[in-house]
Structure formats: structure tokens, C-alpha cells
Design a protein around this motif. Sequence first.
Motif, PDB file in Angstrom:
ATOM      1  N   PHE A  62       0.831  -1.206   0.000  1.00  0.00           N
ATOM      2  CA  PHE A  62       0.000   0.000   0.000  1.00  0.00           C
ATOM      3  C   PHE A  62       0.865   1.255   0.000  1.00  0.00           C
ATOM      4  O   PHE A  62       0.589   2.223  -0.725  1.00  0.00           O
ATOM      5  CB  PHE A  62      -0.938  -0.002   1.214  1.00  0.00           C
ATOM      6  CG  PHE A  62      -1.937   1.123   1.221  1.00  0.00           C
ATOM      7  CD1 PHE A  62      -3.144   1.011   0.538  1.00  0.00           C
ATOM      8  CD2 PHE A  62      -1.677   2.295   1.913  1.00  0.00           C
ATOM      9  CE1 PHE A  62      -4.061   2.044   0.539  1.00  0.00           C
ATOM     10  CE2 PHE A  62      -2.591   3.334   1.929  1.00  0.00           C
ATOM     11  CZ  PHE A  62      -3.796   3.209   1.240  1.00  0.00           C
ATOM     12  N   ALA A  63       1.933   1.238   0.810  1.00  0.00           N
ATOM     13  CA  ALA A  63       2.835   2.394   0.842  1.00  0.00           C
ATOM     14  C   ALA A  63       3.510   2.592  -0.507  1.00  0.00           C
ATOM     15  O   ALA A  63       3.710   3.733  -0.962  1.00  0.00           O
ATOM     16  CB  ALA A  63       3.879   2.198   1.944  1.00  0.00           C
ATOM     17  N   ARG A  64       3.875   1.492  -1.147  1.00  0.00           N
ATOM     18  CA  ARG A  64       4.455   1.596  -2.498  1.00  0.00           C
ATOM     19  C   ARG A  64       3.457   2.203  -3.471  1.00  0.00           C
ATOM     20  O   ARG A  64       3.814   3.064  -4.284  1.00  0.00           O
ATOM     21  CB  ARG A  64       4.900   0.206  -2.965  1.00  0.00           C
ATOM     22  CG  ARG A  64       5.475   0.198  -4.376  1.00  0.00           C
ATOM     23  CD  ARG A  64       5.950  -1.197  -4.760  1.00  0.00           C
ATOM     24  NE  ARG A  64       6.049  -1.334  -6.201  1.00  0.00           N
ATOM     25  CZ  ARG A  64       5.643  -2.376  -6.898  1.00  0.00           C
ATOM     26  NH1 ARG A  64       5.118  -3.422  -6.270  1.00  0.00           N
ATOM     27  NH2 ARG A  64       5.761  -2.411  -8.200  1.00  0.00           N
ATOM     28  N   MET A  65       2.204   1.772  -3.411  1.00  0.00           N
ATOM     29  CA  MET A  65       1.187   2.343  -4.289  1.00  0.00           C
ATOM     30  C   MET A  65       0.980   3.829  -4.003  1.00  0.00           C
ATOM     31  O   MET A  65       0.776   4.626  -4.924  1.00  0.00           O
ATOM     32  CB  MET A  65      -0.139   1.591  -4.126  1.00  0.00           C
ATOM     33  CG  MET A  65      -0.122   0.127  -4.568  1.00  0.00           C
ATOM     34  SD  MET A  65       0.334  -0.120  -6.310  1.00  0.00           S
ATOM     35  CE  MET A  65       2.071  -0.610  -6.128  1.00  0.00           C
ATOM     36  N   GLN A  66       1.077   4.210  -2.735  1.00  0.00           N
ATOM     37  CA  GLN A  66       0.989   5.635  -2.408  1.00  0.00           C
ATOM     38  C   GLN A  66       2.132   6.422  -3.048  1.00  0.00           C
ATOM     39  O   GLN A  66       1.916   7.497  -3.625  1.00  0.00           O
ATOM     40  CB  GLN A  66       1.024   5.830  -0.891  1.00  0.00           C
ATOM     41  CG  GLN A  66      -0.266   5.472  -0.169  1.00  0.00           C
ATOM     42  CD  GLN A  66      -0.162   5.689   1.324  1.00  0.00           C
ATOM     43  OE1 GLN A  66       0.722   5.112   1.977  1.00  0.00           O
ATOM     44  NE2 GLN A  66      -1.037   6.507   1.882  1.00  0.00           N
ATOM     45  N   SER A  67       3.327   5.879  -2.957  1.00  0.00           N
ATOM     46  CA  SER A  67       4.491   6.593  -3.497  1.00  0.00           C
ATOM     47  C   SER A  67       4.421   6.725  -5.013  1.00  0.00           C
ATOM     48  O   SER A  67       4.992   7.654  -5.584  1.00  0.00           O
ATOM     49  CB  SER A  67       5.783   5.873  -3.092  1.00  0.00           C
ATOM     50  OG  SER A  67       5.918   4.631  -3.778  1.00  0.00           O
ATOM     51  N   LEU A  68       3.690   5.791  -5.662  1.00  0.00           N
ATOM     52  CA  LEU A  68       3.556   5.821  -7.117  1.00  0.00           C
ATOM     53  C   LEU A  68       2.318   6.598  -7.578  1.00  0.00           C
ATOM     54  O   LEU A  68       2.044   6.672  -8.776  1.00  0.00           O
ATOM     55  CB  LEU A  68       3.493   4.387  -7.660  1.00  0.00           C
ATOM     56  CG  LEU A  68       4.783   3.571  -7.499  1.00  0.00           C
ATOM     57  CD1 LEU A  68       4.523   2.090  -7.778  1.00  0.00           C
ATOM     58  CD2 LEU A  68       5.871   4.096  -8.434  1.00  0.00           C
ATOM     59  N   GLY A  69       1.566   7.132  -6.622  1.00  0.00           N
ATOM     60  CA  GLY A  69       0.395   7.934  -6.973  1.00  0.00           C
ATOM     61  C   GLY A  69      -0.828   7.123  -7.338  1.00  0.00           C
ATOM     62  O   GLY A  69      -1.808   7.672  -7.873  1.00  0.00           O
ATOM     63  N   ILE A  70      -0.829   5.824  -7.035  1.00  0.00           N
ATOM     64  CA  ILE A  70      -1.951   4.961  -7.400  1.00  0.00           C
ATOM     65  C   ILE A  70      -3.102   5.066  -6.398  1.00  0.00           C
ATOM     66  O   ILE A  70      -4.261   4.796  -6.739  1.00  0.00           O
ATOM     67  CB  ILE A  70      -1.471   3.495  -7.508  1.00  0.00           C
ATOM     68  CG1 ILE A  70      -0.456   3.350  -8.656  1.00  0.00           C
ATOM     69  CG2 ILE A  70      -2.627   2.531  -7.712  1.00  0.00           C
ATOM     70  CD1 ILE A  70      -1.041   3.603 -10.038  1.00  0.00           C
ATOM     71  N   VAL A  71      -2.806   5.466  -5.172  1.00  0.00           N
ATOM     72  CA  VAL A  71      -3.842   5.549  -4.134  1.00  0.00           C
ATOM     73  C   VAL A  71      -4.601   6.857  -4.309  1.00  0.00           C
ATOM     74  O   VAL A  71      -4.199   7.918  -3.812  1.00  0.00           O
ATOM     75  CB  VAL A  71      -3.225   5.436  -2.726  1.00  0.00           C
ATOM     76  CG1 VAL A  71      -4.300   5.601  -1.654  1.00  0.00           C
ATOM     77  CG2 VAL A  71      -2.533   4.085  -2.566  1.00  0.00           C
ATOM     78  N   ASN A  72      -5.696   6.787  -5.041  1.00  0.00           N
ATOM     79  CA  ASN A  72      -6.527   7.967  -5.310  1.00  0.00           C
ATOM     80  C   ASN A  72      -7.954   7.506  -5.590  1.00  0.00           C
ATOM     81  O   ASN A  72      -8.280   6.333  -5.417  1.00  0.00           O
ATOM     82  CB  ASN A  72      -5.951   8.781  -6.476  1.00  0.00           C
ATOM     83  CG  ASN A  72      -5.811   7.960  -7.751  1.00  0.00           C
ATOM     84  OD1 ASN A  72      -6.648   7.117  -8.055  1.00  0.00           O
ATOM     85  ND2 ASN A  72      -4.737   8.192  -8.499  1.00  0.00           N
ATOM     86  N   ASP A  73      -8.805   8.416  -6.038  1.00  0.00           N
ATOM     87  CA  ASP A  73     -10.213   8.063  -6.214  1.00  0.00           C
ATOM     88  C   ASP A  73     -10.480   7.241  -7.466  1.00  0.00           C
ATOM     89  O   ASP A  73     -11.636   6.901  -7.745  1.00  0.00           O
ATOM     90  CB  ASP A  73     -11.096   9.308  -6.198  1.00  0.00           C
ATOM     91  CG  ASP A  73     -10.751  10.305  -7.292  1.00  0.00           C
ATOM     92  OD1 ASP A  73      -9.827  10.052  -8.089  1.00  0.00           O
ATOM     93  OD2 ASP A  73     -11.415  11.351  -7.346  1.00  0.00           O
ATOM     94  N   HIS A  74      -9.444   6.883  -8.227  1.00  0.00           N
ATOM     95  CA  HIS A  74      -9.592   5.942  -9.334  1.00  0.00           C
ATOM     96  C   HIS A  74      -9.335   4.494  -8.906  1.00  0.00           C
ATOM     97  O   HIS A  74      -9.623   3.566  -9.664  1.00  0.00           O
ATOM     98  CB  HIS A  74      -8.618   6.288 -10.473  1.00  0.00           C
ATOM     99  CG  HIS A  74      -9.072   7.433 -11.316  1.00  0.00           C
ATOM    100  ND1 HIS A  74      -8.206   8.364 -11.831  1.00  0.00           N
ATOM    101  CD2 HIS A  74     -10.304   7.804 -11.730  1.00  0.00           C
ATOM    102  CE1 HIS A  74      -8.882   9.253 -12.546  1.00  0.00           C
ATOM    103  NE2 HIS A  74     -10.155   8.925 -12.489  1.00  0.00           N
ATOM    104  N   LEU A  75      -8.774   4.296  -7.709  1.00  0.00           N
ATOM    105  CA  LEU A  75      -8.334   2.960  -7.313  1.00  0.00           C
ATOM    106  C   LEU A  75      -9.498   2.101  -6.820  1.00  0.00           C
ATOM    107  O   LEU A  75     -10.238   2.492  -5.904  1.00  0.00           O
ATOM    108  CB  LEU A  75      -7.264   3.051  -6.220  1.00  0.00           C
ATOM    109  CG  LEU A  75      -6.726   1.704  -5.696  1.00  0.00           C
ATOM    110  CD1 LEU A  75      -6.107   0.877  -6.816  1.00  0.00           C
ATOM    111  CD2 LEU A  75      -5.720   1.937  -4.573  1.00  0.00           C
ATOM    112  N   ILE A  76      -9.642   0.918  -7.432  1.00  0.00           N
ATOM    113  CA  ILE A  76     -10.527  -0.145  -6.944  1.00  0.00           C
ATOM    114  C   ILE A  76      -9.605  -1.201  -6.346  1.00  0.00           C
ATOM    115  O   ILE A  76      -8.984  -1.981  -7.065  1.00  0.00           O
ATOM    116  CB  ILE A  76     -11.368  -0.751  -8.079  1.00  0.00           C
ATOM    117  CG1 ILE A  76     -12.188   0.327  -8.805  1.00  0.00           C
ATOM    118  CG2 ILE A  76     -12.281  -1.843  -7.543  1.00  0.00           C
ATOM    119  CD1 ILE A  76     -12.857  -0.174 -10.074  1.00  0.00           C
TER     120      ILE A  76
END
Length: 439
Positions: free
Chosen positions: A238-252
Motif C-alpha cells: 500500500f505504501a508503495r502504491m501511495q508513493s507511485l500515486g496509485i492511491v486515489n479516487d480511481h483505485l478499486i
Amino acid sequence: MQPIDLLIEARWVVPVEPHGVVFEHHAVAVDGGRIVALLPVADARARYVPRERVVLDEHALIPGLVNAHTHNPMTLMRGLADDLPLMRWLQEHIWPAEAKAIGPEFVRDGIELAVAEMLRGGTTCCSENYFFPDVQAATYRRLGFRAMVGLPIIEFPSAWAATRDEYFDRGLAVHDEFRGEPLLGTSFAPHAPYTVSDESFERIRLLSDQLDLPVHLHLHETAHEVEDAKRERGARPFARMQSLGIVNDHLIAVHMTQLTDAEIAACAEAGVAVVHCPESNLKLASGFCPAEKLRRAGVKLAIGTDGCASNNDLDMFGEMRTAALLAKAVAEDASALDAASALRAATLGGAFALGWSERVGSIEAGKQADLAAVRLDDIETQPLYNVVSQLVYVTGRQQVSDVWIAGARKLRDRVLPDVDLGEVREKARRWRERIAGAA
């Protein structure tokens, strides 16, 4: 009086929005595939002249269920490799079987079987995650089934694509080809953090923003996945996804069985949708999604079955019941994920996850008429005190009598008018012989 296409009169209507409300002796007026009004039966008869009237004296009319995570071609692998842990199941059985069977015909035939099963269980929409999205989209379009088709991204070659660039190029071509289809949408479907590189995620983030497409991702499915990531990369996925900008309102984010309170809060703040797949997680011993914590934090919560190779069915009524019961055990709170909230997760919650809450997920004027009628007069559902509780804790999918998608009747008194079930069974039998022989 106003002419309309369809008037459905029901003993009960459960619109989902407003939350927890049940209307008795109400009707849904439909015209041009959309809901025109929800109103008492007497008022509807005085106001509308329908070309077709359907009277459901002992039924609850609900929004069509939204299966927010599935791999529908894998319906042809139902029961192939049961009672195994996730990675052994994947690496020793599922991936080798797929390598021998996967192709356009496998995908087409698996979806035909899955759509028949879903319609008979009141599901009118799914979020798909598999290979050959072009074949998927064409099959869903032909069958008139609403689907969000995932564009697969993974770092190893498959029958669909050989290289990273080919996955992106072919996926974007599918998006372009089907973008105008009224019942279809596309999402990016990177398999998981452990099978997709940072470079691919960065490209997905850029394209997701540009094209306004969801990102459909298996994330924090098991403790093993999280521990491996910490050891190999020094950070939780999850932290990796945050650093890559994936954790946003598009993420399912699918599964999410391993979450800290801080990660739950981050999901709520970012607008992430979480898809809870309780039966697949139980069967593969993957862990427990903290569904009630997510709901209370304000995270968009949806429900999915996962694929039939790991569930082993596409029964959203069963999934709702399991989700509600499991949430109570995990939260140690009998009030957790109450019946109305479970039904909401299986309908409007799924629509929110897909970005389609303005189209489907509740019975409201202006929305598409995706509807399911459920008989509640069977001996197994008597006596009836609370309609919503009965739908979640008692009802079986065999009680679904009628289904509409965008106002088109897809199930009529348990009969699928557009599906040759004999042909579907024969195709399934041939695939069983082929796959079992290869194994």
C-alpha cells in the motif's frame, strides 16, 4: 396519461437510496431504458399507460446486484484445484491450466456461462479482470450485460500479449474500440503489486488520469504478500502504491485483508473503493477484510465474488450474507455491516466503486433500469418481518424470478429468453474434458 415502455408493480420496492427504506405496493415506471418514477401503484396506474405491465405480488424489487470483482472466463475452471493455499493454487494449478486453455474461445464461452449464472442470481453488472478484453467486451455487448472490462497489465508474457508495451497498446485499442458502448466501460487491471513493475504503475497512473479510467488492482490479499514486499522492497504494498500515486479516487482495491488503521484512513481520505470478496478469501485462507472499519471510516465498500476457480460460484446473495456475518465476527460486534449496509455494498457500493453511481446501483428516477425481482413467498422465507434482513440473511439466488438491464428483460420467470442453456452446458462439458485431459 403518459405512455411508457414498462411499469413494474411490486409488493415491496427496496430502492437502496434512501438507505434502509422499503416501499410497499409501489411501482417503477421505465421508459427508454431509464427509470422515470418510483411511486405508489395506484398513482402509477392513474399517471401512466405502459406498453408492458409486470405485476409482482409477492416480490421485492431491488437494484440489480453489482459484482465488483470477478474473473468470469475462469467459470470454466470451477472446482479445478480446491483446498489449496493461494500461491500454490495459482502457480501449480491455475496458471499452468490457463497456459494450455486460454484463448478467445475460452474467454467467450466462460463469459457466456458466467452471464447465465449471474442473471439467474440477480446480478446485472460486473467488473471484469482477465485476459482478452476485446473478446470479453464483444461478448458482454452481444449478451446485453453491463460490464466494466479490465485491461490487463502484468510483467510476464501471456496468450494476450508478449511485452509490457503490447499490454498497453492492445489494452488502449480495446478502450478506443468500445468506449461508446452504453453498457460497457474499461478500467486498467494491473494484476498485483508483486507482478507489476513501478514503471508500469507510473504509466497506468498517467493514463488513468488522462482517460479518467479506474485502476482495478488485487492489493494486500494475504499477509504473505505484505511480508514479502517488506522484505524485498522495504515497504508495504500500500505504501508503495501511495508513493507511485496509485492511491486515489480511481483505485478499486480488491481483497485488502491486511490493513492498518492508518491505511484505512488513507483510503477514506483518497476516495479509494475497496472490494470485499469474503468467500474467496475464506476459501483460500487469505485473511479477513476489516469491512466494518472501512465502512465506518467512510471508505466506498463494494462486494465481489472473485472468480469461480476460487469461490466457486457467482452468487451475490450468498456473498452478501457471508460478508455481513464475517464482518460481525471480525469486528466482534453483532451490529456490524447490518443488512441494509450489506445490500448497499452489493448494489450502490459497487456502482460507486466503478464510477457508475449516476447510472446504476439504486432505484431512482433518471438511472438505468437495472432491476431484479425476488420472490419472498417461498416456505424458506416465511414468516417475513423485515424485507431487507430477509434479502440478506435468508434469500437464495434461486428466488430471483425476473431481471432487467437498461429496461430490457433478461430473465423472465426464471427463464433466460436470450440464452440457449443446452448450448452453454455443452460448451462447459467440452472445456471440462479438454482442461481435465491437459491436467
